[in-house]
Design a protein around this motif. Structure first.
Motif, PDB file in Angstrom:
ATOM      1  N   GLY A 166       0.905 -55.718  30.666  1.00 32.35           N
ATOM      2  CA  GLY A 166       1.936 -54.700  30.812  1.00 32.35           C
ATOM      3  C   GLY A 166       3.153 -55.029  29.974  1.00 32.35           C
ATOM      4  N   ASN A 167       4.256 -54.333  30.260  1.00 31.95           N
ATOM      5  CA  ASN A 167       5.481 -54.528  29.500  1.00 31.95           C
ATOM      6  C   ASN A 167       6.282 -55.736  29.971  1.00 31.95           C
ATOM      7  OD1 ASN A 167       5.045 -52.245  27.865  1.00 31.95           O
ATOM      8  ND2 ASN A 167       5.898 -50.899  29.438  1.00 31.95           N
ATOM      9  N   SER A 168       5.875 -56.354  31.068  1.00 32.87           N
ATOM     10  CA  SER A 168       6.542 -57.545  31.591  1.00 32.87           C
ATOM     11  C   SER A 168       5.493 -58.442  32.217  1.00 32.87           C
ATOM     12  CB  SER A 168       7.595 -57.165  32.643  1.00 32.87           C
ATOM     13  OG  SER A 168       6.973 -56.612  33.792  1.00 32.87           O
ATOM     14  N   ARG A 169       5.881 -59.670  32.521  1.00 35.62           N
ATOM     15  CA  ARG A 169       4.941 -60.574  33.169  1.00 35.62           C
ATOM     16  C   ARG A 169       4.524 -60.024  34.530  1.00 35.62           C
ATOM     17  NH1 ARG A 169       3.908 -64.711  36.528  1.00 35.62           N
ATOM     18  NH2 ARG A 169       2.723 -66.508  35.723  1.00 35.62           N
ATOM     19  N   PHE A 170       5.478 -59.477  35.264  1.00 36.04           N
ATOM     20  CA  PHE A 170       5.184 -58.884  36.569  1.00 36.04           C
ATOM     21  C   PHE A 170       4.090 -57.821  36.444  1.00 36.04           C
ATOM     22  CE2 PHE A 170       5.790 -55.504  39.671  1.00 36.04           C
ATOM     23  CZ  PHE A 170       5.949 -56.179  40.876  1.00 36.04           C
ATOM     24  N   GLN A 171       4.240 -56.930  35.480  1.00 37.07           N
ATOM     25  CA  GLN A 171       3.255 -55.864  35.303  1.00 37.07           C
ATOM     26  C   GLN A 171       1.909 -56.409  34.838  1.00 37.07           C
ATOM     27  OE1 GLN A 171       5.043 -52.877  32.762  1.00 37.07           O
ATOM     28  NE2 GLN A 171       6.896 -52.818  34.006  1.00 37.07           N
ATOM     29  N   SER A 172       1.940 -57.454  34.020  1.00 33.05           N
ATOM     30  CA  SER A 172       0.686 -58.055  33.555  1.00 33.05           C
ATOM     31  C   SER A 172      -0.068 -58.701  34.713  1.00 33.05           C
ATOM     32  CB  SER A 172       0.970 -59.100  32.468  1.00 33.05           C
ATOM     33  OG  SER A 172       1.453 -58.484  31.289  1.00 33.05           O
ATOM     34  N   VAL A 173       0.661 -59.419  35.577  1.00 30.72           N
ATOM     35  CA  VAL A 173       0.014 -60.029  36.740  1.00 30.72           C
ATOM     36  C   VAL A 173      -0.539 -58.951  37.660  1.00 30.72           C
ATOM     37  CG1 VAL A 173       0.391 -61.415  38.816  1.00 30.72           C
ATOM     38  CG2 VAL A 173       1.388 -62.137  36.641  1.00 30.72           C
ATOM     39  N   ARG A 174       0.225 -57.896  37.869  1.00 30.43           N
ATOM     40  CA  ARG A 174      -0.251 -56.809  38.735  1.00 30.43           C
ATOM     41  C   ARG A 174      -1.525 -56.177  38.174  1.00 30.43           C
ATOM     42  NH1 ARG A 174       4.142 -52.686  40.731  1.00 30.43           N
ATOM     43  NH2 ARG A 174       4.249 -52.159  38.501  1.00 30.43           N
ATOM     44  N   ASN A 175      -1.592 -55.997  36.863  1.00 35.75           N
ATOM     45  CA  ASN A 175      -2.817 -55.468  36.253  1.00 35.75           C
ATOM     46  C   ASN A 175      -3.989 -56.410  36.502  1.00 35.75           C
ATOM     47  OD1 ASN A 175      -1.276 -53.380  35.304  1.00 35.75           O
ATOM     48  ND2 ASN A 175      -1.379 -53.956  33.146  1.00 35.75           N
ATOM     49  N   GLY A 176      -3.725 -57.707  36.401  1.00 41.58           N
ATOM     50  CA  GLY A 176      -4.779 -58.677  36.671  1.00 41.58           C
ATOM     51  C   GLY A 176      -5.248 -58.615  38.106  1.00 41.58           C
ATOM     52  N   LEU A 177      -4.303 -58.514  39.039  1.00 41.60           N
ATOM     53  CA  LEU A 177      -4.656 -58.408  40.462  1.00 41.60           C
ATOM     54  C   LEU A 177      -5.447 -57.130  40.744  1.00 41.60           C
ATOM     55  CD1 LEU A 177      -1.282 -59.588  42.035  1.00 41.60           C
ATOM     56  CD2 LEU A 177      -3.459 -60.804  42.159  1.00 41.60           C
ATOM     57  N   ASP A 178      -5.041 -56.033  40.106  1.00 43.14           N
ATOM     58  CA  ASP A 178      -5.724 -54.754  40.334  1.00 43.14           C
ATOM     59  C   ASP A 178      -7.164 -54.770  39.841  1.00 43.14           C
ATOM     60  OD1 ASP A 178      -3.486 -53.687  41.507  1.00 43.14           O
ATOM     61  OD2 ASP A 178      -2.817 -52.589  39.719  1.00 43.14           O
ATOM     62  N   SER A 179      -7.471 -55.692  38.918  1.00 40.07           N
ATOM     63  CA  SER A 179      -8.836 -55.757  38.378  1.00 40.07           C
ATOM     64  C   SER A 179      -9.795 -56.473  39.320  1.00 40.07           C
ATOM     65  CB  SER A 179      -8.831 -56.468  37.020  1.00 40.07           C
ATOM     66  OG  SER A 179      -8.641 -57.874  37.170  1.00 40.07           O
ATOM     67  N   ILE A 180      -9.265 -57.142  40.346  1.00 36.07           N
ATOM     68  CA  ILE A 180     -10.107 -57.863  41.306  1.00 36.07           C
ATOM     69  C   ILE A 180     -10.552 -56.899  42.391  1.00 36.07           C
ATOM     70  CG2 ILE A 180     -10.220 -59.783  42.934  1.00 36.07           C
ATOM     71  CD1 ILE A 180      -7.989 -61.149  41.319  1.00 36.07           C
ATOM     72  N   THR A 181     -11.839 -56.777  42.571  1.00 39.66           N
ATOM     73  CA  THR A 181     -12.382 -55.737  43.465  1.00 39.66           C
ATOM     74  C   THR A 181     -12.662 -56.234  44.873  1.00 39.66           C
ATOM     75  OG1 THR A 181     -14.627 -56.223  42.658  1.00 39.66           O
ATOM     76  CG2 THR A 181     -13.408 -54.462  41.555  1.00 39.66           C
ATOM     77  N   TRP A 182     -12.724 -57.554  45.109  1.00 39.19           N
ATOM     78  CA  TRP A 182     -13.041 -58.007  46.454  1.00 39.19           C
ATOM     79  C   TRP A 182     -11.846 -57.823  47.369  1.00 39.19           C
ATOM     80  CZ3 TRP A 182     -11.535 -63.132  44.425  1.00 39.19           C
ATOM     81  CH2 TRP A 182     -12.129 -63.419  43.182  1.00 39.19           C
ATOM     82  N   ALA A 183     -12.146 -57.678  48.655  1.00 39.41           N
ATOM     83  CA  ALA A 183     -11.097 -57.443  49.653  1.00 39.41           C
ATOM     84  C   ALA A 183     -10.320 -58.721  49.961  1.00 39.41           C
ATOM     85  CB  ALA A 183     -11.702 -56.877  50.935  1.00 39.41           C
ATOM     86  N   GLU A 184     -10.997 -59.861  49.940  1.00 44.31           N
ATOM     87  CA  GLU A 184     -10.340 -61.108  50.316  1.00 44.31           C
ATOM     88  C   GLU A 184     -10.840 -62.250  49.459  1.00 44.31           C
ATOM     89  OE1 GLU A 184      -7.725 -62.642  50.960  1.00 44.31           O
ATOM     90  OE2 GLU A 184      -7.505 -61.724  52.938  1.00 44.31           O
ATOM     91  N   GLY A 185     -10.018 -63.261  49.345  1.00 43.05           N
ATOM     92  CA  GLY A 185     -10.351 -64.430  48.542  1.00 43.05           C
ATOM     93  C   GLY A 185      -9.072 -65.155  48.164  1.00 43.05           C
ATOM     94  N   LEU A 186      -9.165 -65.996  47.142  1.00 43.50           N
ATOM     95  CA  LEU A 186      -8.028 -66.754  46.638  1.00 43.50           C
ATOM     96  C   LEU A 186      -7.853 -66.454  45.159  1.00 43.50           C
ATOM     97  CD1 LEU A 186      -8.927 -70.215  48.241  1.00 43.50           C
ATOM     98  CD2 LEU A 186      -7.148 -68.640  49.060  1.00 43.50           C
ATOM     99  N   VAL A 187      -6.598 -66.404  44.710  1.00 39.50           N
ATOM    100  CA  VAL A 187      -6.353 -66.164  43.292  1.00 39.50           C
ATOM    101  C   VAL A 187      -5.244 -67.081  42.800  1.00 39.50           C
ATOM    102  CG1 VAL A 187      -4.808 -64.214  43.820  1.00 39.50           C
ATOM    103  CG2 VAL A 187      -5.791 -64.451  41.522  1.00 39.50           C
TER     104      VAL A 187
END
Length: 226
Positions: free
Chosen positions: A80-101
């Motif tokens: 994304g346009n910032s680190r925050f947005q880039s991390v959020r995009n990465g999180l959104d790509s994870i499809t499982w309901a639970e786990g560790l990241v």
């Protein structure tokens, strides 16, 4: 438990003064990012590796992987346009309901394996595991009046990555609007009112930013081969 690692590498590396971004510069015979991906893979080959890059760099990165014969499995996600947005995009790509990241700066290739492992263990136990190191130098606090005062350094820590979390909690934390106070993932997590848990990082886990950092990185790699 499912594990993922989001490696964020969206910066342009202007302080490096190089024609290409710092994450693609070679160190020890291959690009910085490849070292970072490799260390996470060596800790646990089952970790789902997510590499967040500018979309305009995807084809260049794929060319580098082919050039260096780099075949560690990983998923590319657009930054994304910032680190925050880039991390959020990465999180959104994870499809499982639970786990560790684990969320990690892509240009920190010298994180110790035990730091990665301990961050996952602490996050599974308490919800978060944030790598930090103690200060060696004396520190002073600057006031608005231009004066400074001594601070007890034992009460402060330098924050590194990885910063590892329960997936459901950090996903919820990143649903808020970005604010200036979000300097890292731990501050986003704390914004929900949750306390973060700290683990010991390693001093060699530098963020490669300047040419001097590259030189130090070459030294670290030479020492590891002895």
């Amino acid at each position: 438990m499912n594990k993922a690692a989001i490696l964020v590498a969206g910066g342009k590396g202007t302080r490096m003064g190089a024609p290409i971004s710092k994450q693609y510069l070679p160190i020890g015979g291959k690009p910085v990012l490849m070292h970072t991906l490799q260390i996470f893979y060596e800790v646990d080959p089952s970790i789902h590796l997510i590499l967040v890059l500018p979309a305009s760099d995807f084809s260049y990165w794929k060319e580098l992987c082919q050039e260096y014969g780099f075949n560690i499995p990983h998923q590319l996600v657009e930054g994304g346009n910032s680190r925050f947005q880039s991390v959020r995009n990465g999180l959104d790509s994870i499809t499982w309901a639970e786990g560790l990241v684990a969320i990690h700066d892509g240009v920190r290739p010298f994180v110790a394996k035990e730091v990665i492992s301990n961050s996952f263990l602490e996050a599974e136990k308490s919800g978060s595991g944030i790598a930090v190191i103690a200060l060696k130098d004396s520190i002073r606090k600057l006031g608005d009046d231009g004066k400074s005062c001594y601070q007890e350094r034992q009460y402060f820590r330098l924050v590194q990555t990885p910063q590892t979390f329960l997936l459901s909690k950090i996903k919820k934390a990143f649903q808020v609007t970005e604010i200036q106070q979000f300097t890292d993932d731990a501050t986003v997590y704390e914004h929900q009112g949750w306390q973060v848990s700290l683990i010991a990082g390693n001093p060699e886990n530098i963020k490669i930013t300047t040419p001097e950092d590259l030189q130090y990185g070459e030294f670290l790699l030479s020492q590891s081969k002895k």
